[in-house]
Design an enzyme around this catalytic site. Structure first.
Site, PDB file in Angstrom:
ATOM      1  N   SER A 242       0.813  -1.232   0.000  1.00 52.37           N
ATOM      2  CA  SER A 242       0.000   0.000   0.000  1.00 52.37           C
ATOM      3  C   SER A 242       0.844   1.279   0.000  1.00 52.37           C
ATOM      4  CB  SER A 242      -0.968   0.002   1.183  1.00 52.37           C
ATOM      5  OG  SER A 242      -1.912  -1.029   1.002  1.00 52.37           O
ATOM      6  N   LYS A 296     -10.029  -4.324  11.493  1.00 52.02           N
ATOM      7  CA  LYS A 296     -11.148  -3.759  10.722  1.00 52.02           C
ATOM      8  C   LYS A 296     -12.456  -3.643  11.531  1.00 52.02           C
ATOM      9  CE  LYS A 296      -9.629  -4.959   6.067  1.00 52.02           C
ATOM     10  NZ  LYS A 296      -9.898  -5.674   4.825  1.00 52.02           N
ATOM     11  N   ASP A 332     -13.453  -2.007   0.346  1.00 47.23           N
ATOM     12  CA  ASP A 332     -13.137  -3.361  -0.132  1.00 47.23           C
ATOM     13  C   ASP A 332     -14.230  -3.884  -1.071  1.00 47.23           C
ATOM     14  OD1 ASP A 332     -10.687  -3.839   1.056  1.00 47.23           O
ATOM     15  OD2 ASP A 332     -11.554  -4.610   2.911  1.00 47.23           O
ATOM     16  N   GLY A 356     -13.922 -19.282   1.648  1.00 49.87           N
ATOM     17  CA  GLY A 356     -13.431 -18.533   2.802  1.00 49.87           C
ATOM     18  C   GLY A 356     -14.583 -17.760   3.427  1.00 49.87           C
ATOM     19  N   GLY A 358     -13.854 -15.080   5.950  1.00 50.94           N
ATOM     20  CA  GLY A 358     -13.269 -14.015   6.768  1.00 50.94           C
ATOM     21  C   GLY A 358     -13.690 -12.639   6.256  1.00 50.94           C
ATOM     22  N   LYS A 384     -18.924 -20.078  10.967  1.00 51.35           N
ATOM     23  CA  LYS A 384     -18.493 -18.767  10.469  1.00 51.35           C
ATOM     24  C   LYS A 384     -19.166 -18.446   9.138  1.00 51.35           C
ATOM     25  CE  LYS A 384     -14.020 -16.735  11.408  1.00 51.35           C
ATOM     26  NZ  LYS A 384     -12.607 -16.748  11.071  1.00 51.35           N
ATOM     27  N   TYR A 439      -2.877 -10.981  -4.052  1.00 55.53           N
ATOM     28  CA  TYR A 439      -2.180 -10.155  -5.052  1.00 55.53           C
ATOM     29  C   TYR A 439      -0.671 -10.380  -5.050  1.00 55.53           C
ATOM     30  CZ  TYR A 439      -1.562  -7.231  -0.932  1.00 55.53           C
ATOM     31  OH  TYR A 439      -1.253  -6.792   0.329  1.00 55.53           O
TER      32      TYR A 439
END
Ligand code: NAP
Length: 491
Positions: A242, A296, A332, A356, A358, A384, A439
């Site tokens: 970033s 977050k 996001d 996933g 999360g 989850k 990435y």
């Protein structure tokens, strides 16, 4: 080098080598990025009879004993002998002398840096230590302490403020990853210089950034009191790309801004003591933050206002400092969906598998539902997965035949899991597009499996850049250009 009261940043590159040949070599390499070169003579295995004296930059001589963070087990007498017999051969050098030796040497005070190091933390009597050193006739005071938490930067910045008002030259550094802000912002707050390593392997103190990055990534020479400061809050953050994205964007848009990594353990304390304009203990031009794992959710408790998308997703990845308020957003979801729409067109009624459960999966599911896609989450933890509010299936033995799009929102394929994939080519039979949110690396094992299965594929860099552009716009009001070009040079 003149001991001046101006705030012009100076980058000093320490060169720590075992023999004189390597030392000379290092000095030549350092010249590209250094205003000043520190000769770490305590790194030499054997001390020569005479030291070289022809250097292309002003030099600082350092002969640090092990117990003060150096590389040489030298006795008090040996240290004294070094400064009285060997050091004077190098004309007009600055001498970095530890405080315990000052009284025993005959010194040319306008060339003396008196230093104190603490590798365990920030001592309670930091101000008194400064007062003692500042009371000597040394031209410059240097104090380096270990930051065990990002809030340990606060006493170091306070010391720089004090020295500036008292007209005293000071180098003040919080060592360690949590202290990096003091290395990058220090010169703009009056630090006499900042240290930058020759390369990634040559750091002479914890948290030392390379001189190349100080200059070409963080543009340390251009940072001043008007510079807009942004950064990434997370743990870990040092691997993040970033800073490359946002600093390139500041550069290309001609904005006086800098973007730093903030390694934060306790987000609430960081926000209270360093971020929130109504409670922070630091006066700085902080404009915005990116937020990454594991903070977050936690940061949501530290904000004055949160936009509806971030509320629905249950996570904030962007903070804007708006006068005395903190505003929270989530870029996001929009950053995730934009490249996918470009690749596959409409997602209405498309069947999409998200692997996933999360934070990234949560943003992906939100954005996909907004596009009226039919979403199923595949996760190893069924409980989850259920929290995401769409149908879910077990990842073990799953088949994705019949799905239009398969998305990887797990870390499988990166870092410690670089050789792994959540899904193999056999499971991808008939899938149109595979989107891997990872990435780094750009080509993951999953993307290779996708090619083998004849699927279109999309990597995570597009998402990273797309969400970063939205963050940049929130902080600056400008849409950045040139980011893609800058990134292709980095990854
Ligand atoms: P996270 O909140 O930690 O979630 C990771 C998910 O992966 C969890 O559901 C976890 O399952 C699952 N998982 C971990 N190891 C697994 C394994 N061995 N087998 C199966 N499932 C496993 O992380 P995140 O923030 O969502 O990030 C996920 C990935 O997306 C990361 O690689 C990240 O770099 C990438 N990402 C990319 C971007 C971008 O801009 N391109 C943005 C955000 C994230 P448990 O819950 O059971 O542990």
């Amino acid at each position: 080098m003149q001991a001046s009261t101006s705030n012009r940043p100076r980058v000093c590159v320490p060169v720590c080598e075992k023999d004189l040949g390597a030392l000379r070599n290092g000095c030549e390499l350092a010249t590209e990025w250094a205003d000043v070169i520190e000769l770490r003579l305590d790194c030499l295995t054997e001390l020569p009879e005479q030291l070289p004296s022809d250097f292309s930059r002003p030099v600082i001589l350092t002969f640090r004993p092990t117990e003060q963070g150096g590389h040489r087990d030298s006795t008090h007498a040996e240290r004294k002998a070094f400064w009285t017999s060997l050091a004077p051969h190098i004309q007009s050098a600055y001498w970095d002398v530890e405080a315990d030796l000052l009284a025993e040497l005959s010194l040319n005070w306008p060339r003396i840096i008196v230093s104190h190091h603490d590798f365990s933390g920030v001592p309670d009597d930091l101000e008194q230590i400064y007062e003692r050193l500042a009371a000597t006739p040394a031209a410059v005071v240097k104090i380096a302490v270990q930051a065990n938490d990002i809030t340990d930067c606060l006493p170091v910045f306070r010391l720089l403020d004090r020295a500036r008002t008292e007209g005293r030259e000071l180098i003040a550094i919080a060592m360690g990853n949590a202290g990096i802000a003091t290395r990058i912002l220090g010169p703009s707050r009056g630090s006499f210089l900042t240290y930058g390593a020759l390369d990634d392997e040559s750091a002479t103190a914890p948290g030392q950034v390379t001189a190349r990055r100080l200059r070409s990534l963080y543009h340390v020479d251009k940072i001043d009191s008007d510079t807009m400061i942004c950064g990434l809050v997370g743990l870990p953050v040092m691997h993040s790309v970033s800073p490359y994205i946002h600093n390139a964007a500041f550069e290309s848009e001609g904005i006086n801004g800098v973007y730093l990594p903030f390694e934060v353990r306790d987000a609430k304390e960081f926000f209270r003591r360093m971020v929130h304009p109504r409670s922070r203990e630091l006066s700085w031009n902080l404009r915005g933050l990116s937020v990454t794992a594991p903070h977050k959710q936690t940061v949501m408790e530290c904000l004055d206002w949160i936009d509806s998308t971030a509320h629905e997703i249950g996570a904030v990845n962007t903070v804007v400092v708006d006068r005395d308020r903190l505003l929270g957003y989530n870029t996001d979801a929009a950053g995730f969906i934009e490249p996918l729409l470009v690749r596959v067109g409409s997602l209405r009624d498309a069947t999409v598998a998200v692997v996933g459960a999360g934070g990234a999966a949560r943003a992906a599911v939100y954005a996909l539902r907004q596009q009226n896609a039919v979403v199923t989450v595949f996760a190893r933890d069924a409980e989850k997965a259920k929290l995401l509010g769409v149908s879910c299936e077990s990842l073990e033995g799953a088949s994705f035949a019949g799905y239009d799009v398969v998305i990887n929102a797990t870390p499988l394929g990166s870092g410690a899991y670089i050789d792994q994939t959540p899904v193999t080519s056999e499971q991808l039979n008939g899938v149109r597009c595979v989107y891997d949110l990872i990435y780094n690396p750009r080509e993951t094992r999953l993307l290779r499996e996708a090619v083998a299965a004849g699927c279109e594929n999309l990597g995570g860099l597009e998402m990273l850049i797309s969400q970063a552009k939205l963050q940049f716009e929130l902080w600056t009001g400008k849409k950045p250009s040139m980011i893609n070009e800058a990134m292709s040079n980095v990854l």
